[in-house]
Design a protein around this motif. Structure first.
Motif, PDB file in Angstrom:
ATOM      1  N   ASN A 382     -61.053  55.883  64.712  1.00 37.39           N
ATOM      2  CA  ASN A 382     -59.644  55.671  65.047  1.00 37.39           C
ATOM      3  C   ASN A 382     -59.388  55.898  66.530  1.00 37.39           C
ATOM      4  OD1 ASN A 382     -57.541  55.211  62.661  1.00 37.39           O
ATOM      5  ND2 ASN A 382     -59.227  56.449  61.842  1.00 37.39           N
ATOM      6  N   ARG A 383     -60.108  56.839  67.129  1.00 40.23           N
ATOM      7  CA  ARG A 383     -59.959  57.054  68.568  1.00 40.23           C
ATOM      8  C   ARG A 383     -60.429  55.814  69.336  1.00 40.23           C
ATOM      9  NH1 ARG A 383     -63.003  61.234  69.121  1.00 40.23           N
ATOM     10  NH2 ARG A 383     -61.391  62.799  68.711  1.00 40.23           N
ATOM     11  N   LEU A 396     -54.109  57.282  64.298  1.00 36.73           N
ATOM     12  CA  LEU A 396     -54.940  58.239  65.023  1.00 36.73           C
ATOM     13  C   LEU A 396     -54.505  59.674  64.711  1.00 36.73           C
ATOM     14  CD1 LEU A 396     -57.104  58.959  67.082  1.00 36.73           C
ATOM     15  CD2 LEU A 396     -55.417  58.587  68.900  1.00 36.73           C
TER      16      LEU A 396
END
Length: 430
Positions: A382-383, A396
């Motif tokens: 997600n980052r 995130l």
């Protein structure tokens, strides 16, 4: 000169006010708790009191010595009499006599019991049993204090690790906040995303306050338990992998025989048996021999003499109610036997449940570790997606929250496992 003296005095006072920090390992905490804990101190005093009771009971084997003495002064003679005296040519005349108006009396005697219905023998056995009970109570208290010390210790470890997790979360949120701020300036996202990050940071700050307060209270509890100053107290521990449950397992029947609680139940049966024998002994004859010395002076003559004697006492009327007292004592013995059997059954259940708790807690560690692996990978992806613009900030932050929760669950699982092991060691008599 005065200035140098003032500086030296200030340094001396400052040095006396500083308190050296005290950092203890788990073993050192256990040793300190065993030495300073007030519960154990009271248990040792109870054991010493039981020892004194045993020694007191032993003195019943010795001769019973008594002494008495007194003086008296009467208003009139204690011996009053009249004698008829015949006088020639006057006939018979009564003559009053008064004697023993004052005197001194003293005596000392010693009686050695030969047979007292076995009351002395059983009383001594009961007193010796009381000392054994005191020792078992001390053993039980030591196990409880050790378990409580371990619980407080691992609770502090858990809270410290949660603070470490919060530090890592703070660093992640700072980086997310920096990226969100750059995106807002570039016009890529709205300021709402930045507010979401700040709200999450405030939530983490609130959790930190709760953890720090809980850590302070836990340190105070453990410091009080080990006799340390909580202001300068801290613990030292090595972050090692917990050992598997098979290391701690012991057979239930073997554990039952080592439990102080079960041994106390057995001692209770034995004590009731001695009490029954004492009740029976109260209705048996008592035999003793003795010797004494007597002195008196009641007619201005010193008289003293020695005497030896034997005495037998048969409590005949005591049997009227004694049969009921003996029956009551026999019923108390049966109750104690029932309590012993119930204690063994319930302790076996407790041991099995404690072992199940150990297995469950260890399995939770494995599940938590797998959750951390999944949450870490999810957060990394997600980052990267957020940096590439293919994922939203909400996703995130959710990934970061899942990562934090998985770390906290692992911390709680490790502490719960070690606490469960401490409880299992106590319930298995170790």
């Amino acid at each position: 000169m005065k200035r140098h003296f003032a500086i030296a005095l200030l340094l001396l006072c400052g040095g006396s006010l500083t308190t050296e920090a005290q950092t203890l390992t788990l073993e050192e905490c256990r040793a300190a708790a065993s030495e300073h804990n007030r519960t154990l101190a009271n248990a040792r005093l109870e054991l010493e009191a039981a020892t004194q009771s045993r020694r007191e009971a032993f003195t019943n084997y010795f001769p019973q010595i008594s002494a008495s003495g007194g003086v008296f002064q009467a208003q009139h003679g204690l011996v009053q009499a009249e004698f008829d005296v015949t006088i020639p040519q006057m006939g018979s005349m009564p003559v009053p006599i008064s004697m023993v108006k004052r005197g001194i009396v003293g005596s000392i005697s010693a009686v050695q019991p030969l047979f007292a219905g076995l009351k002395i023998v059983n009383g001594n056995r009961l007193a010796r049993l009381g000392e054994e009970v005191g020792s078992l109570q001390l053993q039980k208290s030591e196990a409880e204090v050790r378990e409580r010390t371990d619980t407080y210790f691992w609770q502090i470890v858990s809270l410290k690790e949660r603070l470490t997790t919060l530090d890592a979360v703070d660093r992640q949120l700072d980086e997310i906040h920096r990226q969100a701020e750059l995106s807002v300036r570039a016009g890529l996202v709205t300021s709402n995303d930045l507010l979401r990050v700040e709200l999450r940071q405030q939530e983490v700050a609130s959790n930190r306050l709760k953890v720090e307060n809980g850590l302070k209270v836990s340190k105070m509890l453990l410091a009080q338990y080990v006799g340390a100053d909580w202001r300068t107290f801290d613990i030292a521990f090595a972050d090692t992998e917990p050992e598997p449950p098979t290391v701690w397992y012991v057979d239930v029947e073997e554990a039952l025989d080592r439990r102080a609680e079960y041994q106390l139940a057995e001692k209770n049966v034995e004590a009731r048996r001695y009490e029954k024998r004492i009740e029976r002994g109260k209705r048996l004859p008592t035999v003793g021999v003795g010797a004494g010395y007597l002195y008196y002076n009641v007619m201005d003559r010193n008289v003293d003499d020695g005497v030896v004697f034997a005495q037998v006492s048969v409590p005949i009327s005591d049997w009227w109610g004694g049969a009921h007292a003996i029956k009551r004592a026999r019923l108390r013995e049966q109750q104690a036997e029932n309590d012993r059997m119930e204690a063994r059954e319930m302790l076996a259940v407790e041991i099995e449940k404690s072992w199940s708790d150990v297995l469950e807690a260890y399995a939770q560690i494995s599940l938590a570790e797998r959750s951390i692996a999944s949450a870490t990978e999810n957060l990394r992806q997600n980052r990267d997606f957020y940096r590439a613009g293919t994922s939203s900030l909400t996703e995130l932050l959710e990934a970061e929250t899942l990562y934090t929760q998985s770390r906290d669950k692992q911390t709680e699982a490790r502490a719960a496992y070690r606490t469960a092991v401490a409880r299992y060691l106590r319930v298995t008599g170790r």
